[in-house]
Design a protein around this motif. Sequence first.
Motif, PDB file in Angstrom:
ATOM      1  N   SER A   8      17.324  19.426  18.628  1.00 50.88           N
ATOM      2  CA  SER A   8      16.565  20.388  19.416  1.00 50.88           C
ATOM      3  C   SER A   8      17.239  20.554  20.765  1.00 50.88           C
ATOM      4  N   ALA A   9      17.025  21.680  21.355  1.00 44.50           N
ATOM      5  CA  ALA A   9      17.586  21.947  22.670  1.00 44.50           C
ATOM      6  C   ALA A   9      16.457  22.003  23.684  1.00 44.50           C
ATOM      7  N   LYS A  10      16.686  21.343  24.794  1.00 45.42           N
ATOM      8  CA  LYS A  10      15.695  21.355  25.860  1.00 45.42           C
ATOM      9  C   LYS A  10      16.284  22.072  27.056  1.00 45.42           C
ATOM     10  N   THR A  11      15.475  22.844  27.695  1.00 44.94           N
ATOM     11  CA  THR A  11      15.931  23.493  28.914  1.00 44.94           C
ATOM     12  C   THR A  11      15.183  22.879  30.086  1.00 44.94           C
ATOM     13  N   ILE A  12      15.942  22.366  31.029  1.00 43.27           N
ATOM     14  CA  ILE A  12      15.310  21.788  32.203  1.00 43.27           C
ATOM     15  C   ILE A  12      15.762  22.529  33.449  1.00 43.27           C
ATOM     16  N   LYS A  13      14.964  22.409  34.476  1.00 44.20           N
ATOM     17  CA  LYS A  13      15.291  23.064  35.734  1.00 44.20           C
ATOM     18  C   LYS A  13      16.098  22.101  36.578  1.00 44.20           C
ATOM     19  N   SER A  14      17.255  22.512  37.040  1.00 49.22           N
ATOM     20  CA  SER A  14      18.086  21.572  37.791  1.00 49.22           C
ATOM     21  C   SER A  14      18.103  21.848  39.282  1.00 49.22           C
ATOM     22  N   LYS A  33      18.868  26.829  35.304  1.00 54.18           N
ATOM     23  CA  LYS A  33      18.408  26.194  34.072  1.00 54.18           C
ATOM     24  C   LYS A  33      19.566  25.473  33.407  1.00 54.18           C
ATOM     25  N   VAL A  34      19.318  24.262  32.973  1.00 50.24           N
ATOM     26  CA  VAL A  34      20.328  23.473  32.284  1.00 50.24           C
ATOM     27  C   VAL A  34      19.839  23.194  30.875  1.00 50.24           C
ATOM     28  N   GLN A  35      20.706  23.434  29.915  1.00 50.56           N
ATOM     29  CA  GLN A  35      20.315  23.192  28.543  1.00 50.56           C
ATOM     30  C   GLN A  35      21.043  21.976  27.999  1.00 50.56           C
ATOM     31  N   ARG A  36      20.329  21.168  27.241  1.00 47.24           N
ATOM     32  CA  ARG A  36      20.924  19.970  26.681  1.00 47.24           C
ATOM     33  C   ARG A  36      20.385  19.786  25.262  1.00 47.24           C
ATOM     34  N   ARG A  37      21.257  19.371  24.352  1.00 44.83           N
ATOM     35  CA  ARG A  37      20.844  19.170  22.968  1.00 44.83           C
ATOM     36  C   ARG A  37      20.404  17.728  22.758  1.00 44.83           C
ATOM     37  N   TYR A  38      19.330  17.580  21.995  1.00 41.32           N
ATOM     38  CA  TYR A  38      18.795  16.262  21.706  1.00 41.32           C
ATOM     39  C   TYR A  38      18.717  16.045  20.199  1.00 41.32           C
ATOM     40  N   PHE A  39      18.931  14.808  19.813  1.00 40.11           N
ATOM     41  CA  PHE A  39      18.656  14.415  18.442  1.00 40.11           C
ATOM     42  C   PHE A  39      17.157  14.140  18.351  1.00 40.11           C
ATOM     43  N   LEU A  46      14.713  12.385  20.953  1.00 38.25           N
ATOM     44  CA  LEU A  46      14.962  10.959  21.135  1.00 38.25           C
ATOM     45  C   LEU A  46      16.027  10.690  22.182  1.00 38.25           C
ATOM     46  N   PHE A  47      17.214  11.234  21.961  1.00 32.88           N
ATOM     47  CA  PHE A  47      18.281  10.990  22.925  1.00 32.88           C
ATOM     48  C   PHE A  47      19.219  12.182  22.953  1.00 32.88           C
ATOM     49  N   PRO A  48      19.851  12.389  24.088  1.00 31.67           N
ATOM     50  CA  PRO A  48      20.756  13.531  24.211  1.00 31.67           C
ATOM     51  C   PRO A  48      22.041  13.304  23.432  1.00 31.67           C
ATOM     52  N   ILE A  49      22.536  14.341  22.810  1.00 29.69           N
ATOM     53  CA  ILE A  49      23.797  14.236  22.078  1.00 29.69           C
ATOM     54  C   ILE A  49      24.878  15.120  22.690  1.00 29.69           C
ATOM     55  N   SER A  50      24.562  15.728  23.800  1.00 29.62           N
ATOM     56  CA  SER A  50      25.599  16.504  24.478  1.00 29.62           C
ATOM     57  C   SER A  50      25.389  16.402  25.975  1.00 29.62           C
ATOM     58  N   LYS A  51      26.435  16.700  26.694  1.00 28.61           N
ATOM     59  CA  LYS A  51      26.314  16.690  28.141  1.00 28.61           C
ATOM     60  C   LYS A  51      25.501  17.893  28.596  1.00 28.61           C
ATOM     61  N   PRO A  52      24.830  17.780  29.725  1.00 29.27           N
ATOM     62  CA  PRO A  52      24.073  18.923  30.218  1.00 29.27           C
ATOM     63  C   PRO A  52      24.996  20.105  30.458  1.00 29.27           C
ATOM     64  N   LYS A  53      24.527  21.264  30.091  1.00 24.71           N
ATOM     65  CA  LYS A  53      25.328  22.457  30.251  1.00 24.71           C
ATOM     66  C   LYS A  53      24.584  23.402  31.184  1.00 24.71           C
TER      67      LYS A  53
END
Length: 75
Positions: A8-14, A33-39, A46-53
């Motif tokens: 899943s991808a989460k978008t957070i405000k940076s 907005k920063v998007q990061r993929r999570y397993f 659960l945990f991020p699988i990519s660096k914040p983009k």
Amino acid sequence: MFFILGISAKTIKSDQGQFLCPVCKTRSAYEIKVQRRYFSVFFISLFPISKPKESAVVCLNCGTHMPKMVLEHHS
Ligand SMILES: [Zn+2]
């Protein structure tokens, strides 16, 4: 046991601030907005699988998403 696994991808405000929006031509607030993929399991991240983009700058006045370079042009 049956698991629903996924990504899943989460978008957070940076960050946020003020800029001159090139779309609505108004000095208004923006958010980065920063998007990061999570397993995820059962749709719970659960945990991020990519660096914040760093994905986009969002104008809070008109809601337009635009690349981060607009901030450098108008600062
Ligand atoms: Zn705008």
